[in-house]
Design a protein around this motif. Structure first.
Motif, PDB file in Angstrom:
ATOM      1  N   SER A   1      -0.434   6.892  41.697  1.00  0.00           N
ATOM      2  CA  SER A   1       0.613   5.864  41.678  1.00  0.00           C
ATOM      3  C   SER A   1       0.107   4.674  40.867  1.00  0.00           C
ATOM      4  CB  SER A   1       0.968   5.421  43.097  1.00  0.00           C
ATOM      5  OG  SER A   1       1.472   6.514  43.859  1.00  0.00           O
TER       6      SER A   1
ATOM      7  N   LEU B   1       5.183   3.200  39.460  1.00  0.00           N
ATOM      8  CA  LEU B   1       5.333   4.654  39.411  1.00  0.00           C
ATOM      9  C   LEU B   1       4.617   5.254  40.615  1.00  0.00           C
ATOM     10  CD1 LEU B   1       4.532   5.181  35.624  1.00  0.00           C
ATOM     11  CD2 LEU B   1       6.799   5.132  36.680  1.00  0.00           C
ATOM     12  N   GLU B   2       5.239   6.241  41.241  1.00  0.00           N
ATOM     13  CA  GLU B   2       4.654   6.822  42.452  1.00  0.00           C
ATOM     14  C   GLU B   2       4.502   8.338  42.327  1.00  0.00           C
ATOM     15  OE1 GLU B   2       7.012   5.723  45.786  1.00  0.00           O
ATOM     16  OE2 GLU B   2       6.470   3.598  45.705  1.00  0.00           O
TER      17      GLU B   2
ATOM     18  N   LEU C   1       5.396   7.054  30.466  1.00  0.00           N
ATOM     19  CA  LEU C   1       5.808   7.492  31.802  1.00  0.00           C
ATOM     20  C   LEU C   1       6.941   6.633  32.360  1.00  0.00           C
ATOM     21  CD1 LEU C   1       2.321   8.145  33.455  1.00  0.00           C
ATOM     22  CD2 LEU C   1       3.790   9.747  32.210  1.00  0.00           C
TER      23      LEU C   1
ATOM     24  N   ALA D   1       6.622   0.540  35.452  1.00  0.00           N
ATOM     25  CA  ALA D   1       5.990   0.503  36.779  1.00  0.00           C
ATOM     26  C   ALA D   1       6.880  -0.291  37.739  1.00  0.00           C
ATOM     27  CB  ALA D   1       4.605  -0.119  36.672  1.00  0.00           C
TER      28      ALA D   1
ATOM     29  N   ILE E   1       2.564  10.604  40.735  1.00  0.00           N
ATOM     30  CA  ILE E   1       2.509  11.366  39.481  1.00  0.00           C
ATOM     31  C   ILE E   1       1.491  12.490  39.687  1.00  0.00           C
ATOM     32  CG2 ILE E   1       2.094  11.235  37.009  1.00  0.00           C
ATOM     33  CD1 ILE E   1       2.453   8.191  37.269  1.00  0.00           C
TER      34      ILE E   1
END
Length: 221
Positions: A144, A166-167, A161, A164, A169
């Protein structure tokens, strides 16, 4: 008297046969004691079982000695952070990660928590001692990413990606180049090491402002 007279029946032909003596009759009809197989003397049975047991024990000891004299030592060097479980096809005798096994072809299987299962053919030669190095591949881990302030665009090995935070991955274990960018903030970049083994990691990024407060002081003349 003619020859036919010899074949004529006479009163003597109807006389009863001589009586057989009582002693002779008793001798012919004397009873014999019957012994069922289940009532055979116990000593005979014990001797047979003992002989079979000794023969089986001797055969087992002989096979064991043959295996020990012909077996080779195989040591498994397994690289894993968690205790591994392994199995080798065929007849073998293991002492932790050391095995006694006769020369030949086998299949080795290794499993450990957090790692991909490992399976490989193994050839045991005539050498007295042998060693096999095994590096297990870790399972992917989750990463994350959190930035301060939020909203920075995240790239991983050059692949965007998204913004943010982001969780979760999912990434294979290994090293990655990570970068974050946000208008009015200085670009940020670094490297991260993904542990894998189904573990969770969090990367926290604090961006530095690309601007600063400026204060002017003036003195009238």
């Amino acid at each position: 008297m003619t020859d036919n007279d010899d074949n004529k029946l006479t009163p003597d032909a109807f006389l009863p046969a001589p009586a057989v003596s009582q002693a002779k009759t008793n001798e012919q009809l004397a009873a014999t004691r019957f012994e069922p197989l289940s009532e055979m003397p116990a000593t005979q049975q014990r001797v047979s079982v003992t002989q079979i047991a000794l023969a089986a024990s001797g055969l087992t000891i002989g096979l064991l000695l043959f295996f020990l004299f012909t077996a080779r030592s195989l040591t498994l060097n397994i690289e894993a952070e968690t205790p591994p479980d392994f199995s080798l096809s065929g007849l073998n005798w293991s002492f932790r990660e050391r095995l006694l096994v006769r020369p030949g072809e086998y299949v080795l299987t290794v499993e450990a928590e957090g790692y991909h299962p490992f399976e490989q053919p193994v050839t045991v030669t005539d050498a007295d001692t042998q060693r096999l190095d095994i590096a297990l591949a870790p399972l992917p881990g989750t990463v994350s990413v959190i930035t301060t302030p939020v909203g920075a665009d995240i790239t991983l090995d050059g692949l965007s990606l998204g913004p943010a935070p982001l969780e979760d991955i999912l990434l294979e274990a290994g090293q990655y180049d990570i970068a974050a960018s946000l208008p009015r903030f200085q670009p940020w970049q670094d490297q991260i090491e993904v542990i894998g083994r189904s573990q969770d990691q969090t990367v926290q990024i604090a961006l530095t402002p690309d601007w600063a407060d400026v204060t002017f002081t003036s003195t009238p003349e």
